[in-house]
Design a protein around this motif. Structure first.
Motif, short mmCIF file in Angstrom:
data_model
loop_
_atom_site.label_atom_id
_atom_site.label_comp_id
_atom_site.label_asym_id
_atom_site.label_seq_id
_atom_site.Cartn_x
_atom_site.Cartn_y
_atom_site.Cartn_z
N VAL B 21 0.78 -1.16 -0.10
CA VAL B 21 0.02 0.06 0.09
C VAL B 21 0.80 1.09 0.01
O VAL B 21 0.52 2.19 -0.56
CB VAL B 21 -0.89 -0.07 1.25
CG1 VAL B 21 -1.59 1.37 1.38
CG2 VAL B 21 -1.98 -1.19 1.16
N LEU B 22 2.00 1.17 0.71
CA LEU B 22 2.89 2.41 0.86
C LEU B 22 3.57 2.54 -0.25
O LEU B 22 3.92 3.75 -0.86
CB LEU B 22 3.66 2.07 2.11
CG LEU B 22 2.99 2.18 3.61
CD1 LEU B 22 3.77 2.39 4.57
CD2 LEU B 22 2.12 3.59 3.59
N ARG B 25 2.30 2.44 -6.66
CA ARG B 25 1.32 3.58 -7.12
C ARG B 25 0.22 3.17 -7.81
O ARG B 25 -0.82 3.85 -7.96
CB ARG B 25 2.05 4.36 -8.06
CG ARG B 25 3.02 5.12 -7.21
CD ARG B 25 3.77 6.32 -7.96
NE ARG B 25 4.99 6.69 -7.50
CZ ARG B 25 5.89 7.38 -8.19
NH1 ARG B 25 6.01 7.46 -9.48
NH2 ARG B 25 7.03 7.57 -7.69
N VAL B 91 -2.31 6.28 -8.07
CA VAL B 91 -3.04 6.70 -6.80
C VAL B 91 -2.39 8.25 -6.65
O VAL B 91 -2.93 9.22 -6.18
CB VAL B 91 -2.87 6.04 -5.29
CG1 VAL B 91 -3.77 4.85 -5.71
CG2 VAL B 91 -1.24 5.57 -5.31
N ASP B 92 -1.07 8.48 -7.01
CA ASP B 92 -0.57 9.75 -6.77
C ASP B 92 -1.17 11.10 -7.66
O ASP B 92 -0.99 12.17 -7.49
CB ASP B 92 1.08 9.88 -6.93
CG ASP B 92 1.54 9.23 -5.69
OD1 ASP B 92 0.81 8.69 -4.89
OD2 ASP B 92 2.98 9.19 -5.87
N ALA B 94 -4.16 11.24 -8.21
CA ALA B 94 -5.51 11.37 -7.70
C ALA B 94 -5.16 12.26 -6.40
O ALA B 94 -5.64 11.71 -5.44
CB ALA B 94 -6.51 10.34 -7.62
N SER B 95 -4.72 13.51 -6.66
CA SER B 95 -4.49 14.21 -5.36
C SER B 95 -5.08 15.54 -5.20
O SER B 95 -4.96 16.21 -4.86
CB SER B 95 -2.80 14.47 -5.35
OG SER B 95 -2.53 15.17 -6.26
N LEU B 96 -6.61 15.03 -5.52
CA LEU B 96 -7.36 16.36 -5.57
C LEU B 96 -7.89 16.81 -4.14
O LEU B 96 -8.54 17.86 -3.93
CB LEU B 96 -8.60 15.89 -6.48
CG LEU B 96 -8.05 16.13 -7.67
CD1 LEU B 96 -9.39 15.69 -8.79
CD2 LEU B 96 -7.61 17.22 -8.53
#
Lengths: 523, 99, 631
Positions: B21-22, B25, B91-92, B94-96
């Protein structure tokens, strides 16, 4: 079981609010009329309460009591004493005028879509505030009162922030920002006060094990409820802080000029004439009754704050350039008088303070609403933009002057009676305080007459020339208010009759006696 | 066999899932890692159930599975729509949520 | 009969209500309605007067209680009237002169489009003034007291489009409010001392009260009287009040309202008699104002302002007499009544002159008007002779009595007061002769105004001259009528009491001295203004003259200390409120905002960094739990 009259006085405007809010977008006018009828209906009910109330009878009358949150001993308990009845009547009387004065204040702008329904919202919110204020005057359960005290902030917030002066609406971005600032300031100030009060309410429950005003007061009186003096003082301060924000007392007053300045005039009247009265009313009912010893302990400081409010508010009113802010600062000065009367702890002072609440509501409503008619005509709140209105609109100027004269407590108009009683009450207990407070009457004359001179007299100003005089709707607002002001100034007996016994009860609570005149004392 | 070994395995699986998870991406991989962590928890629950001799843990494991299934449904739907709108499964991207 | 008392007030009050609420429909008949209601009140007054004469001297006080006004525990204020000889005197003066001035105003205000409202205000004034003099307690008196203040405010500012009028009105109301503060403190003191503020019980209780309290009450009453009667140090409003229409100046600012202070002191005689220190201050105030007003009156070129200075000075006489105690009460009131006649007459005369001179008020631009306005000249002249105390006319009797009473005070005090009053008489003779000479004698000095209209002096219409004639009649005969057989003294004695005192000099000597100073005053005025032509533009004048033209610098003092100081105070307070009181609140809000702005940075939007903090948090929690377990 008899008809729950007190519940009905609050339920009717609440129902009215829901009905008004549900009116379809196109039927704006119907919504206005509905709101007016519901407020008039409430007035009729309040009139019945006023007649049914027996001044010589029990302390709390027309009582109702139902279990509500049984686990915490919270009950739905209602009852009115003379003070509550007087303020109930004031609220019910003022709201129809507020609605009538704000008839066009919430008409939708053409630019918005047809589904937008500000008018319905505006009048529904006003009725909602009325319902909550009326119920808070009736609540004899501390928790119930607290909830109402907080809940009325919500509709008020939307009324202040959501509806601006027609003069600026939609055109001036800055005005919208100012308004939102004022609304947030109003909310935060009062929430902060309410939060501290909540702590004190919980503390009171921990100490007393009940929320019922009559139970606690009785237990306090017969000694079965001992309270350490430090506990009592802390609880008192918690309650008083919230009420002093709402009242508002110096130095917690700065939200009022913003809120009154930015809100439409009917809402400004709602704030100062109706909602703020809950604060001073609660000082009389909760602070003095629940914490008599602590009230006496805090009296010197509170009297000084009241004096500062009187003088400071008046001086700032003189220095204002904005008509509505001027009236707001004048109100701060008047709230100083009310607090002074309450904490002078004499019969005259407290009767005077109660009458003052009613009369201040009436006089401010008269002055502010007429000022609102003036502002709507010219589209400016700045005093400097006016001049010579008297020449073109004599009736408007005349009603404005009478409102102003009431504000400066001219004898013959209602506020004089209450102001003089407060002064006498304060003077007989604390002569120096009384004398300093008397300075307020000179300053009041100064700000009212300066306002009148700059707006109404002199050469006719720019854009004043074609100003129309008061219309029928506006006359229907101004004239009845003036009539009531004159009536209560000449014959305040119906009101004093109701208020006096309640004040005597409060005097017993705090175990104070009026100072004797020197001649009697000598004998 | 010593049931404690199952706990070691569960801890190992959980750590692998958490690192995934960490570190990763790709949203799908992150998602699968989360599933891995959930299953590690399931394993712990079942192991404890066996150790203590009552059924509570096994029952909770069933609940976890149901929740995990529901989560898969919602989570995958979100990932798919995210992919559609941004053409990426990172995932990075989608940093909205930050202001 | 006592039921009629309320009618005295009700008539003009009704008139005011009808006129002010009636709207434009009544414009054409408004002046008649107003005059009718004023006259009705006068008729009621006369009926009551005749009835009062019919009863014995001790049985002349009537009471009427209408209703309980403010009933609060321990505090009783009633709307109740008391009509005794003192009140009766005022009632007749107010309604009588009031009605005459209503009649005069019909002509004077003929061309004013707001004439109806003017009559409404006049009626309002009559009602308030009547409440003031027939109230039976101080609180109701206070209602009338502020009521006349309101009427005065409305009437001074009647021509509101002139900024100077609006300012003068505001100033009058404010200065009066300072006095009213004194009255309200006095009432509060009475309440805490006597337990009541009704006349009868309060006066009875004075015997059981400490002198200190009585002195305090007396001084506060004096403050009130100073405000309303334009006595030093609250005199500055009266000169400016001349901005109002002339009938207003005659009725309110000469004959009736400004004398309310004298009424208050005489009415409160029981309190003052027991407080000699307060009386001393009253006498000093009276004496100072007497000279102050007279000096100001000497320097003014505006005819109304000169008369205003004179009014101030004459009221100074009355206040002085009232401060003398029982020796002077009767004479204070007697001078008040005769002054009401001749000063109202003089003002109406001045109004008539202005009416004929395009509203010019500068006396240096008059001159020789006696040929153009014979009626005005004769009535004004009779008023003039009365005020300077020409033997046989009203002023002669009443002023002479006050001078005698001043001497009769006894001791050094008596001598000083006597000399001051004599000096005042001399100055009165001087400035009134000056007004007379500048206005009616000499060469004509008027010039075309800016638009080239040459004034055409003409006699005023009948509605204006008849009241002037009636008042002149009063100016001539009232004093003699009152004094023959000490009629007035016997009439008032049951209310005010009377004491002859011990005059160090005989009455004849005083009269002779008065005559001498009178002649000196007139002679000086004649040498200065009668013998040689008067310049149209005022010469620079001596230091005293220049100071007197500026009201002896009182206004400059007020302006610098109160107005400027007050402006600075309010401005700095507005600043303080904005930056300090509100600043603390806004500062708290701003620091909160700043803090959350920083904290916000932690929310970077990356899901994985949130996950790290979550795992980190979980790890810390587990570690903490284990640690707690271990300990």
């Amino acid at each position: 079981m008899s008809f729950p009259l007190l519940t009905a006085t609050a339920a009717l405007p609440a129902i009215g609010a829901i009905v008004t809010a549900a009116v379809p977008a196109a039927q704006r006018t119907a919504a206005k009329w509905l709101a007016l009828f519901f407020s008039l209906g409430t007035l009729v009910l309040a009139g019945i309460v006023f007649v049914r109330f027996e001044p010589g009878g029990d302390r709390y009358q027309l009582t109702e009591s139902h279990a509500w949150i049984a686990d915490f001993g919270v009950r739905y308990e209602l009852g009115v004493d003379g003070i509550g009845v007087a303020l109930l009547a004031l609220t019910a009387l003022l709201i129809p005028f507020v609605i009538l004065a704000g008839w066009h204040d919430a008409d939708p702008l053409e630019t918005k879509s047809s589904r937008w329904r500000p008018t319905q919202g505006f009048f529904a919110l006003i009725l909602m505030v009325e319902a909550m204020v009326i119920l808070s005057f009736e609540a004899t359960d501390v928790f119930l009162f607290y909830i109402l005290f907080e809940a009325m902030l919500i509709p008020m917030y939307f009324l202040i922030g959501g509806f601006g002066d027609r003069a600026h609406a939609g055109t001036d971005e800055n005005a919208a920002a100012q308004r939102s600032y004022a609304a947030v300031k109003f909310l935060l100030y009062n929430l902060a006060g309410g939060l501290i009060m909540l702590a004190a309410v919980i503390g009171l429950y921990v100490v007393a094990g009940s929320f019922s005003l009559s139970e606690i007061a009785e237990a306090r009186a017969n000694g079965s409820l001992e309270m350490a003096s430090s506990t009592e003082r802390w609880l008192f301060l918690g309650f008083f802080f919230a009420f002093a924000v709402k009242a508002p007392l110096w130095p917690l007053h700065t939200w009022l000029p913003n809120a009154m300045g930015e809100a439409t005039t009917p809402v400004a009247v709602l704030i100062t004439a109706v909602v703020d009265k809950v604060g001073t009313f609660a000082m009389l009912r909760f602070c003095l009754q629940l914490f008599p010893e602590a009230s006496k302990w805090a009296t010197p400081v509170i009297l000084v704050l009241a004096l500062i409010s009187i003088i400071y508010g008046a001086l700032l009113a003189v220095g204002q350039r904005d008509i509505k802010r001027l009236i707001a600062y004048a109100s701060i000065s008047h709230f100083g008088f009310i607090v002074l009367g309450i904490f002078a702890m004499t019969s005259q002072g407290q009767s005077g303070a109660t009458l003052y609440m009613v009369n201040h509501g009436l006089s401010t409503a008269a002055l502010m609403l007429v000022a609102g008619f003036l502002i709507t005509r010219r589209g400016s709140r700045l005093i400097a933009d006016y001049g010579g209105v008297q020449k073109v609109a004599p009736v408007l100027a005349g009603t404005f002057l009478i409102g102003g004269l009431a504000t400066l407590s001219l004898p013959g108009l209602a506020p004089f009676v209450s102001e003089f009683l407060v002064l006498v009450g304060a003077f007989s207990a604390y002569p120096v305080v009384g004398v300093i407070a008397t300075l307020g009457i000179v300053l009041a004359a100064l700000y009212v007459l300066v306002l009148y001179q700059r707006t109404m007299t002199g050469p006719v100003g720019e854009k004043i020339g074609g100003m129309p005089d008061l219309r029928v709707r506006e006359l229907a607002v101004a004239l009845p208010l003036i009539a009531v002001l004159i009536f209560l100034g000449v014959f305040p007996k119906p009101l004093t009759e109701v208020v006096n016994p309640a004040v005597q009860h409060t005097m017993q609570d705090v175990q104070k006696k009026d100072p004797q005149p020197e001649v009697e004392a000598a004998k | 066999m010593n049931p404690v070994n199952y706990l070691y395995l569960a801890a190992l699986l959980f750590t692998i899932g958490a690192s995934g998870v960490l570190i990763r991406r790709n949203a799908i991989v992150v998602f699968m890692c989360i599933e891995l962590m959930l299953n590690a928890c399931n394993l712990t629950l079942v192991a404890f159930s066996r150790m203590h001799g009552n059924l509570d843990g096994q029952i909770i494991a069933f609940f976890t599975m149901v929740v995990a299934a529901a989560e898969v449904v919602v989570g995958l739907a979100i990932i798919v729509s995210l992919f559609r709108s941004r053409h990426s499964a990172s995932v990075d991207d989608a940093s909205l949520m930050k202001l | 009969m006592e039921n009629l008392i309320a009618l005295l007030v009700a008539a003009p009050l009704l008139g005011a209500a009808v006129l002010l609420c009636g709207g434009r429909r009544l414009d054409r008949a408004g002046h008649w309605i107003g005059t009718l209601f004023a006259a009705a009140s006068f008729v009621v007054g006369v009926v009551l007067f005749v009835d009062m004469l019919g009863r014995g001297a001790d049985d002349r006080t009537l009471h009427q209680k209408l209703f309980s006004w403010i009933p609060v525990e321990g505090f009783q204020a009633d709307v109740a009237f008391q009509l005794d000889q003192l009140s009766m005197t005022f009632v007749l003066l107010i309604t009588g002169v009031g009605t005459l001035i209503h009649i005069y105003s019909i002509g004077y205000m003929e061309h004013d489009e707001r004439r109806r409202r003017f009559f409404g205000y006049l009626n309002l004034f009559l009602a308030a003034m009547l409440i003031l003099v027939i109230a039976d307690n101080y609180l109701l008196l206070y209602v009338g007291w502020e009521g006349v203040g309101l009427a005065s405010y409305l009437l001074i500012g009647f021509w509101q489009h002139k900024p100077s009028a609006a300012t003068a009105a505001k100033k009058a109301f404010l200065v009066n409010r300072v006095g009213d503060m004194g009255l309200s403190i006095a009432i509060m003191l009475m309440f805490t001392t006597f337990g009541t503020f009704a006349f009868g019980p309060a006066f009875e209780a004075t015997g059981d009260t400490s002198e200190g309290k009585l002195t305090a009450i007396g001084l506060m009453l004096l403050l009130a009287a100073c405000g309303k009667s334009a006595q030093v140090p609250l005199q500055s409003w009266l000169g400016d009040a001349m901005e109002g229409p002339t009938p207003v100046s005659a009725l309110i600012h000469a004959a009736t309202m400004v004398t309310a202070g004298v009424y208050l002191i005489v009415r409160s005689g029981a309190i003052f008699n027991a407080a000699p220190d307060a009386q001393l201050v009253v006498v000093i105030v009276g004496a100072v104002t007497l000279l102050f007003g007279a000096i100001v009156g000497c320097a003014k070129d505006d005819i109304k302002k000169a008369l205003a200075g004179s009014t101030m000075s004459q009221i100074g006489y009355m206040i002085l007499a009232a401060g003398l105690g029982p020796i002077g009460y009767v004479f204070a009131i007697m001078h008040l009544v005769t002054h009401g006649f001749f000063k109202a007459g003089l003002f109406l005369g001045a109004g008539s002159v202005m009416h004929g001179m395009n509203d010019e008020v500068d006396m240096r631009k008059y001159g020789g008007l006696r040929k153009f306005m014979p009626v005005t000249f004769v009535t004004f002249g009779l008023g003039y002779l009365a005020i300077i105390g020409f033997p046989g006319l009203s002023g002669f009797f009443s002023k002479d009595m006050i001078i005698e009473a001043a001497f009769a005070k006894g001791g050094t005090e008596g001598w000083i007061l006597g000399c001051v009053t004599l000096l005042g008489a001399a100055i009165t003779a001087f400035y009134m002769t000056r007004v007379m000479l500048l206005t009616f004698f000499g060469e004509k000095r008027w010039q075309p105004d800016a638009e080239g209209h040459e004034p055409h002096p003409h006699e005023s219409p009948k509605s204006m001259t008849i009241p002037m004639i009636v008042l002149a009649f009063g100016s001539v005969f009232a004093g003699g009528f009152f004094s023959i057989g000490d009629r007035f003294m016997h009439w008032l004695e049951p209310v005010t009491g009377h004491d002859h005192g011990h005059a160090p000099v005989s009455a004849t000597t005083v009269t002779a001295a008065t005559m001498v100073v009178l002649v000196i005053g007139v002679a000086i005025a004649w040498t200065m203004y009668g013998r040689k032509p008067v310049p149209v533009v005022a010469p620079r004048g001596s230091l005293l003259t220049r100071a007197a033209r500026r009201d002896l610098l009182q206004d400059d003092f007020n302006h610098v200390v109160l107005v400027r100081g007050g402006e600075h105070l309010t401005r700095s307070l507005v600043y303080v409120d904005h930056t300090l009181v509100d600043g603390v609140v806004n500062g708290t809000a701003a620091s909160m905002g700043g803090l959350s702005g920083r904290l916000r940075k932690l929310q970077n939007g990356y899901a994985r960094s949130y996950a790290v903090s979550m795992f980190g948090g979980a790890a810390v929690l587990i570690a903490a739990t284990l640690l707690m377990r271990a300990v």
